[in-house]
Structure formats: C-alpha cells, structure tokens
Design an enzyme around this catalytic site. Structure first.
Site, PDB file in Angstrom:
ATOM      1  N   SER A   1     -16.689   9.036  11.992  1.00  0.00           N
ATOM      2  CA  SER A   1     -17.330   7.635  11.937  1.00  0.00           C
ATOM      3  C   SER A   1     -16.176   6.474  12.071  1.00  0.00           C
ATOM      4  CB  SER A   1     -17.907   7.455  10.534  1.00  0.00           C
ATOM      5  OG  SER A   1     -16.663   7.823   9.622  1.00  0.00           O
TER       6      SER A   1
ATOM      7  N   TYR B   1     -19.916   6.246   6.599  1.00  0.00           N
ATOM      8  CA  TYR B   1     -20.933   7.211   6.471  1.00  0.00           C
ATOM      9  C   TYR B   1     -21.173   7.899   4.858  1.00  0.00           C
ATOM     10  CZ  TYR B   1     -21.621   8.635  11.428  1.00  0.00           C
ATOM     11  OH  TYR B   1     -21.467   8.843  12.789  1.00  0.00           O
TER      12      TYR B   1
ATOM     13  N   CYS C   1     -15.239  15.178  10.728  1.00  0.00           N
ATOM     14  CA  CYS C   1     -15.784  14.336   9.537  1.00  0.00           C
ATOM     15  C   CYS C   1     -16.391  15.205   8.778  1.00  0.00           C
ATOM     16  CB  CYS C   1     -16.799  13.237  10.160  1.00  0.00           C
ATOM     17  SG  CYS C   1     -17.616  12.360   8.849  1.00  0.00           S
ATOM     18  N   ASN C   2     -15.971  15.306   7.451  1.00  0.00           N
ATOM     19  CA  ASN C   2     -16.865  16.039   6.561  1.00  0.00           C
ATOM     20  C   ASN C   2     -17.980  15.741   6.035  1.00  0.00           C
ATOM     21  OD1 ASN C   2     -14.400  17.940   4.765  1.00  0.00           O
ATOM     22  ND2 ASN C   2     -13.663  16.356   6.031  1.00  0.00           N
ATOM     23  N   THR C   3     -18.237  14.513   6.111  1.00  0.00           N
ATOM     24  CA  THR C   3     -19.715  13.948   5.693  1.00  0.00           C
ATOM     25  C   THR C   3     -20.823  14.340   6.846  1.00  0.00           C
ATOM     26  OG1 THR C   3     -18.736  12.027   4.921  1.00  0.00           O
ATOM     27  CG2 THR C   3     -20.988  11.778   4.810  1.00  0.00           C
TER      28      THR C   3
ATOM     29  N   CYS D   1     -12.172  14.712   3.165  1.00  0.00           N
ATOM     30  CA  CYS D   1     -12.482  13.601   4.142  1.00  0.00           C
ATOM     31  C   CYS D   1     -11.412  13.344   5.085  1.00  0.00           C
ATOM     32  CB  CYS D   1     -12.904  12.095   3.345  1.00  0.00           C
ATOM     33  SG  CYS D   1     -13.090  10.784   4.319  1.00  0.00           S
ATOM     34  N   THR D   2     -11.728  13.377   6.353  1.00  0.00           N
ATOM     35  CA  THR D   2     -10.610  13.497   7.479  1.00  0.00           C
ATOM     36  C   THR D   2      -9.880  12.142   7.415  1.00  0.00           C
ATOM     37  OG1 THR D   2     -12.339  12.682   8.922  1.00  0.00           O
ATOM     38  CG2 THR D   2     -11.796  15.078   8.947  1.00  0.00           C
TER      39      THR D   2
HETATM   40  N1  DGL Z   1     -14.171  10.555   7.860  1.00  0.00           N
HETATM   41  C1  DGL Z   1     -15.543  10.833   7.341  1.00  0.00           C
HETATM   42  C2  DGL Z   1     -15.516  12.217   6.538  1.00  0.00           C
HETATM   43  O1  DGL Z   1     -14.568  13.009   6.801  1.00  0.00           O
HETATM   44  C3  DGL Z   1     -16.075   9.874   6.244  1.00  0.00           C
HETATM   45  C4  DGL Z   1     -15.784   8.410   6.341  1.00  0.00           C
HETATM   46  C5  DGL Z   1     -16.997   7.604   6.210  1.00  0.00           C
HETATM   47  O2  DGL Z   1     -17.265   7.297   4.870  1.00  0.00           O
HETATM   48  O3  DGL Z   1     -17.614   7.306   7.293  1.00  0.00           O
HETATM   49  O4  DGL Z   1     -15.848  12.400   5.438  1.00  0.00           O
END
Ligand code: DGL
Length: 264
Positions: free
Chosen positions: A12, A43, A75-77, A189-190
């Site tokens: 994101s 996200y 991105c984990n989400t 979260c990355t």
């Molecule tokens: N970098 C995203 C992750 O790893 C999340 C960032 C977001 O909230 O957009 O979950």
C-alpha cells in the site's frame, strides 16, 4: 521466461521496501518494479471486501502491463486477506507476507509474544490459524497499531519521527494483562521494521523484534533459482496516487536502488 522480466513488489505504501532491501541482498541482479497503492493507503483501516477488491483488481492490471515473473505481496494486511484469491486468478507465482509467528515462537524465552500489525491484520482467521499452529502453549498478545503506518511513511519522506509518538502507538500492547512478560514482538506489518530503532527505544533493548523480510527474500530466491536475470533499463516504482506526493519519497527509494518514480 525473458531474463528482463521483473519481480513485482506490491504494498500500500513504502512498507515493501523492507522486503526489497532483503531481496537486493539475495538477488542483486533481479529487475524489480515496486508498486505502491498510495491511493488506497492505509489498508489497515479498510474492510476486507475493499482490500480484496483493490488488491486483486490492481494486481491483475499490473500483471498484464508489466508481465512480471513473480509477484510479492509485501503487505501483511493484503496477504492475510487476499493471497488466496490472487493466487486463484493469476498464473504466476505469488509470494505473500504473513506474520512471522513461527520464528518468534522459537525465540521467546518467557513464552509471551507480542503481535503488532494493522487492525485489519489482527482480526484475520489467517492469523488465528498461524497462532493455533505455531504458538501452542505460548501467549500471543495482539495489538492493531494503525498509527505506526503514517509515522513510517513520514520517516521515509525525511520528516522527524519522535520516539514518544511511536511509544504512544504501542503502549496498549504492553499494558495488556501479561504484557510485562513480553520478550519477543512480531512486526506483522511491512512498514514497522522501518521504525525498528524507534520501537527499540520505546519498548526496551531486551525485546527481540522479528519480521519476515529475510524469509520472503529467500523464498523468492528459491522460486527463481533456475532463472536468469538481466536488466534492460533501470528499476522503477509506480504509485496509484499523486506523483508529486510520491516524489517526496525519492531519497528513500534511491537508498533501495530505485531512481525512477512514475504514475501507474
Ligand atoms: N504495509 C502494510 C502491511 O504490511 C499495511 C499498511 C497499511 O495500513 O496500508 O500490513
């Protein structure tokens, strides 16, 4: 497979740079396109349906336009929500980013681990399953820290981020019952490893932070072990948002070997 076919890294925002950093070490010659859905950031506060629609729609269009050999959803989400459906529709390997609960469980001595991610990630069944499988007999305290995402983005734009601001976002993790026993925290979260120095100062030097970037890079290296790589032009990054905003991140991208920023 063309030697110049890129690896597409998707997030994101700038969080995927933590994965790109490790990928550079593992595969320095691999051509890379970095895609940031800045128009969809953040996200972590969105619904599952919205994230699933954005991620699968965008990755479909990006796969057609750039013909990547592999996509990494850094991105984990997005991964915990949409990995399965993206794999169902795209015919190339998709590597996801999921909370590093397994390595953390091997490291904890107190048996109490923290899980820091976005609010959307914290409520995923995917995470419940990882906990059930890998954290047996241990305690996993979860905390959705959406506020760390804009702090990481600001830091990479060169703005000053205070330890106090980071501490405010994570204090609810430590204040949970059992929180004082935490010795290992999964950065799920990355974006969060970008704030590791501030998190270390905020939470104490005796906490071990664990994240998946290195493991993801080795997985990509393994899946492409028989491939040849050749750059036809410079690596570049694309944004779904305003190019002028994206350009404020030019120095951060340059640190990861990306000098060309474009609009998707
Ligand atoms: N970098 C995203 C992750 O790893 C999340 C960032 C977001 O909230 O957009 O979950």
């Amino acid at each position: 497979m063309n030697a110049n076919s890129p690896i597409l890294i998707f997030d994101s925002g700038v969080g995927g740079l933590t994965v790109l950093g490790e990928l550079r070490k593992a595969l320095p010659d691999a051509p890379v396109i970095y895609a940031a859905d800045m128009a969809g950031l953040p996200y972590g506060a969105k619904s599952e349906a919205e994230i699933a629609a954005r991620v699968s729609g965008l990755l479909g269009r990006m796969a057609e336009r750039y013909r990547p050999r592999l996509i990494c959803i850094a991105c984990n989400t997005a991964s915990t929500i949409a990995l399965g459906m993206v794999r169902d529709v795209l015919e190339i390997p998709i590597v996801g980013t999921v909370p590093a609960i397994k390595p953390a469980a091997a490291l904890t001595r107190s048996g109490t681990m923290g899980l820091l991610g976005t609010e959307a990630t914290m409520r995923q069944v995917y995470v419940d399953n990882l906990e059930r499988e890998f954290a047996v007999g241990k305690t996993l305290l979860r905390h959705g820290a959406n506020g760390l995402v804009p702090l990481a983005e600001a830091k990479l734009r060169g703005e000053k981020v205070s330890v106090g601001a980071v501490a405010d976002e994570v204090k609810a993790l430590v204040l949970q019952p059992g929180g004082r026993d935490l010795d290992t925290v999964v950065l799920a979260c990355t974006h969060f490893p970008l704030l590791e120095p501030e998190l270390r100062e905020a939470m104490g030097a005796d906490i071990t932070f664990v994240h998946g970037a290195e493991g993801i890079a080795s997985r990509i290296a393994y899946l492409t072990r028989d491939h040849s790589f050749e750059r036809e032009g410079p690596d570049f990054a694309v944004t779904t948002g305003e190019l002028a905003d994206f350009e404020k991140l030019d120095r951060a991208f340059a640190n990861y070997g990306i000098e060309v920023l474009e609009k998707f």
